[in-house]
Write a protein that holds these residues in place. Structure first.
Motif, PDB file in Angstrom:
ATOM      1  N   ARG A   1      52.413  50.330  48.333  1.00 13.06           N
ATOM      2  CA  ARG A   1      51.664  49.607  49.363  1.00 13.06           C
ATOM      3  C   ARG A   1      50.709  48.589  48.723  1.00 13.06           C
ATOM      4  O   ARG A   1      50.584  47.452  49.207  1.00 13.06           O
ATOM      5  CB  ARG A   1      50.876  50.603  50.216  1.00 13.06           C
ATOM      6  N   LEU A   2      50.054  48.959  47.645  1.00 17.20           N
ATOM      7  CA  LEU A   2      49.117  48.047  46.991  1.00 17.20           C
ATOM      8  C   LEU A   2      49.840  46.892  46.307  1.00 17.20           C
ATOM      9  O   LEU A   2      49.309  45.783  46.224  1.00 17.20           O
ATOM     10  CB  LEU A   2      48.250  48.811  45.984  1.00 17.20           C
TER      11      LEU A   2
ATOM     12  N   ARG B   1      40.903  41.194  41.151  1.00 20.82           N
ATOM     13  CA  ARG B   1      39.436  41.266  41.179  1.00 20.82           C
ATOM     14  C   ARG B   1      38.912  41.426  42.596  1.00 20.82           C
ATOM     15  O   ARG B   1      37.769  41.841  42.800  1.00 20.82           O
ATOM     16  CB  ARG B   1      38.843  39.990  40.570  1.00 20.82           C
ATOM     17  N   GLN B   2      39.738  41.080  43.582  1.00 13.12           N
ATOM     18  CA  GLN B   2      39.288  41.182  44.968  1.00 13.12           C
ATOM     19  C   GLN B   2      39.282  42.620  45.482  1.00 13.12           C
ATOM     20  O   GLN B   2      38.682  42.910  46.514  1.00 13.12           O
ATOM     21  CB  GLN B   2      40.182  40.324  45.868  1.00 13.12           C
ATOM     22  N   PHE B   3      39.960  43.516  44.770  1.00 12.36           N
ATOM     23  CA  PHE B   3      39.988  44.910  45.210  1.00 12.36           C
ATOM     24  C   PHE B   3      38.624  45.554  45.002  1.00 12.36           C
ATOM     25  O   PHE B   3      38.001  45.403  43.948  1.00 12.36           O
ATOM     26  CB  PHE B   3      41.038  45.705  44.433  1.00 12.36           C
ATOM     27  N   VAL B   4      38.160  46.274  46.009  1.00 12.93           N
ATOM     28  CA  VAL B   4      36.884  46.988  45.939  1.00 12.93           C
ATOM     29  C   VAL B   4      37.126  48.447  46.274  1.00 12.93           C
ATOM     30  O   VAL B   4      37.678  48.773  47.328  1.00 12.93           O
ATOM     31  CB  VAL B   4      35.855  46.405  46.928  1.00 12.93           C
ATOM     32  N   GLY B   5      36.721  49.320  45.370  1.00  7.36           N
ATOM     33  CA  GLY B   5      36.792  50.761  45.603  1.00  7.36           C
ATOM     34  C   GLY B   5      35.589  51.411  44.946  1.00  7.36           C
ATOM     35  O   GLY B   5      35.326  51.175  43.768  1.00  7.36           O
ATOM     36  N   THR B   6      34.860  52.212  45.692  1.00  2.00           N
ATOM     37  CA  THR B   6      33.594  52.746  45.176  1.00  2.00           C
ATOM     38  C   THR B   6      33.640  54.225  44.836  1.00  2.00           C
ATOM     39  O   THR B   6      32.683  54.762  44.285  1.00  2.00           O
ATOM     40  CB  THR B   6      32.472  52.525  46.207  1.00  2.00           C
TER      41      THR B   6
ATOM     42  N   LEU C   1      42.756  55.963  40.614  1.00  3.76           N
ATOM     43  CA  LEU C   1      44.069  55.555  41.103  1.00  3.76           C
ATOM     44  C   LEU C   1      44.346  54.065  40.960  1.00  3.76           C
ATOM     45  O   LEU C   1      45.506  53.648  40.933  1.00  3.76           O
ATOM     46  CB  LEU C   1      44.226  55.953  42.571  1.00  3.76           C
ATOM     47  N   VAL C   2      43.277  53.250  40.879  1.00  2.00           N
ATOM     48  CA  VAL C   2      43.481  51.797  40.833  1.00  2.00           C
ATOM     49  C   VAL C   2      42.790  51.173  39.620  1.00  2.00           C
ATOM     50  O   VAL C   2      43.448  50.565  38.770  1.00  2.00           O
ATOM     51  CB  VAL C   2      42.987  51.116  42.127  1.00  2.00           C
TER      52      VAL C   2
ATOM     53  N   PRO D   1      42.383  36.098  40.616  1.00  2.16           N
ATOM     54  CA  PRO D   1      42.740  36.470  39.252  1.00  2.16           C
ATOM     55  C   PRO D   1      42.698  37.977  39.027  1.00  2.16           C
ATOM     56  O   PRO D   1      42.150  38.715  39.838  1.00  2.16           O
ATOM     57  CB  PRO D   1      41.675  35.755  38.410  1.00  2.16           C
ATOM     58  N   ALA D   2      43.284  38.383  37.893  1.00  2.00           N
ATOM     59  CA  ALA D   2      43.318  39.795  37.561  1.00  2.00           C
ATOM     60  C   ALA D   2      42.043  40.210  36.821  1.00  2.00           C
ATOM     61  O   ALA D   2      41.404  39.400  36.153  1.00  2.00           O
ATOM     62  CB  ALA D   2      44.542  40.083  36.681  1.00  2.00           C
ATOM     63  N   ARG D   3      41.708  41.455  36.963  1.00  2.00           N
ATOM     64  CA  ARG D   3      40.592  42.005  36.185  1.00  2.00           C
ATOM     65  C   ARG D   3      40.984  42.096  34.719  1.00  2.00           C
ATOM     66  O   ARG D   3      42.150  42.180  34.379  1.00  2.00           O
ATOM     67  CB  ARG D   3      40.221  43.410  36.685  1.00  2.00           C
ATOM     68  N   THR D   4      39.975  42.113  33.887  1.00  2.00           N
ATOM     69  CA  THR D   4      40.211  42.296  32.454  1.00  2.00           C
ATOM     70  C   THR D   4      39.767  43.692  32.054  1.00  2.00           C
ATOM     71  O   THR D   4      38.881  44.285  32.679  1.00  2.00           O
ATOM     72  CB  THR D   4      39.436  41.259  31.624  1.00  2.00           C
TER      73      THR D   4
END
Length: 304
Positions: free
Chosen positions: A234-235, A253-258, A265-266, A300-303
């Motif tokens: 799904r992601l 980088r737009q993904f937010v999970g706290t 998992l991400v 963009p992707a996270r580093t």
């Protein structure tokens, strides 16, 4: 049925105008939004100022990384013979500029005959929605889109109508055996997190995930597929995850999970190498990876 087929053909042509494998679903998303409104409220006009925000959200959530503007979609859909735009002064569309659409208090609506025939034939209504989704989005996104625009769950497809629709799709149905092939190639494990699960003799929670979408010439072959758990599939389809050409997992980088589970998992996937298929099975082809990064991934992707 002949009159209804006319609308099916117009919807199918709307998809065929997309060039070079690039996703440009702005008209499809506006049409889905209008169909959702037709389903909930009956036949009404939609003022641009009222739907600019929800349409913009749909374009951001389900369009490519650089989606069209709501004003462009509102203006352009009229070219397909399914939608018309007018102002209180009786003029047509003032153009794609959002400020002009607001200033002229522009409104749009489905072409009257189109709306009338869909309201009179619920089966045709359901199949127009089905065709729109099939031609523009991966199946894993269909229910999310239905929920976003206020359309009901997909009903069973009548056999005779399904046969008629197949002639409007760009090619044959997806390969129903793709999942089985992917499970064998990846030893029944998620290529991103390693998850495996069984209920008796059946594999559960693992799916065949395409990189290049079937609707955009993503053929059902191991060179275009990964074995992913349901979450990571799904992601991948929502553009949170992708792959680099070297096989490294990309996380937007737009993904937010706290929460700790979001991290596990991400976030923890950043920089990790995706598992490769067993020896003798093809790995994802670079062209398919590149398509996903350009057309789906929310860079963009996270580093690391």
């Amino acid at each position: 049925m002949l009159l209804v087929m006319e609308w099916f053909e117009r919807v199918a042509r709307m998809r065929r105008w997309t060039r070079g494998g690039e996703r440009d679903p702005h008209r499809a998303l506006l049409l889905l939004l209008a169909l959702g409104d037709l389903h909930r409220r009956g036949y009404t006009q939609l003022r641009y100022r009222d739907i600019e925000e929800p349409l913009g959200e749909l374009l951001t959530e389900f369009g490519p990384a650089k989606p069209a503007s709501p004003g462009y979609a509102f203006h352009q859909l009229a070219a397909d013979g399914l939608w018309e735009v007018f102002t209180p002064h009786g003029t047509g569309s003032p153009g794609p500029d959002a400020a002009a659409l607001r200033a002229y208090d522009a409104a749009g609506r489905l072409v009257p005959r189109f709306a009338k025939e869909l309201l009179a034939d619920p089966t045709a209504f359901a199949q127009i929605v089905h065709l729109l989704l099939q031609l523009n989005f991966e199946p894993g996104l269909h229910e999310d889109l239905r929920m976003a625009v206020g359309l009901p769950h997909e009903p069973p497809v009548p056999v005779t109508l399904a046969a008629n629709l197949q002639g409007l799709l760009p090619r044959a149905r997806p390969d129903v055996l793709l999942r089985q092939k992917v499970l064998v190639a990846y030893d029944c494990r998620c290529a991103f997190c390693g998850f495996e699960g069984w209920m008796g003799n059946s594999v559960v929670g693992l799916e065949a995930a395409r990189l290049r979408w079937w609707a955009f010439d993503g053929y059902d072959d191991l060179s275009n597929a990964l074995c992913l758990c349901t979450l990571h599939h799904r992601l991948l389809d929502r553009g949170v995850l992708s792959l680099s050409s070297s096989g490294t997992i990309l996380v937007s980088r737009q993904f937010v999970g706290t929460t700790e589970s979001s991290h596990a998992l991400v976030d923890s996937l950043v920089g990790r190498k995706a598992a490769q298929p067993k020896v003798g099975f093809p790995a994802p082809h670079r062209n398919n990876i590149d398509w996903h990064v350009r057309q789906v991934f929310r860079g963009p992707a996270r580093t690391a």
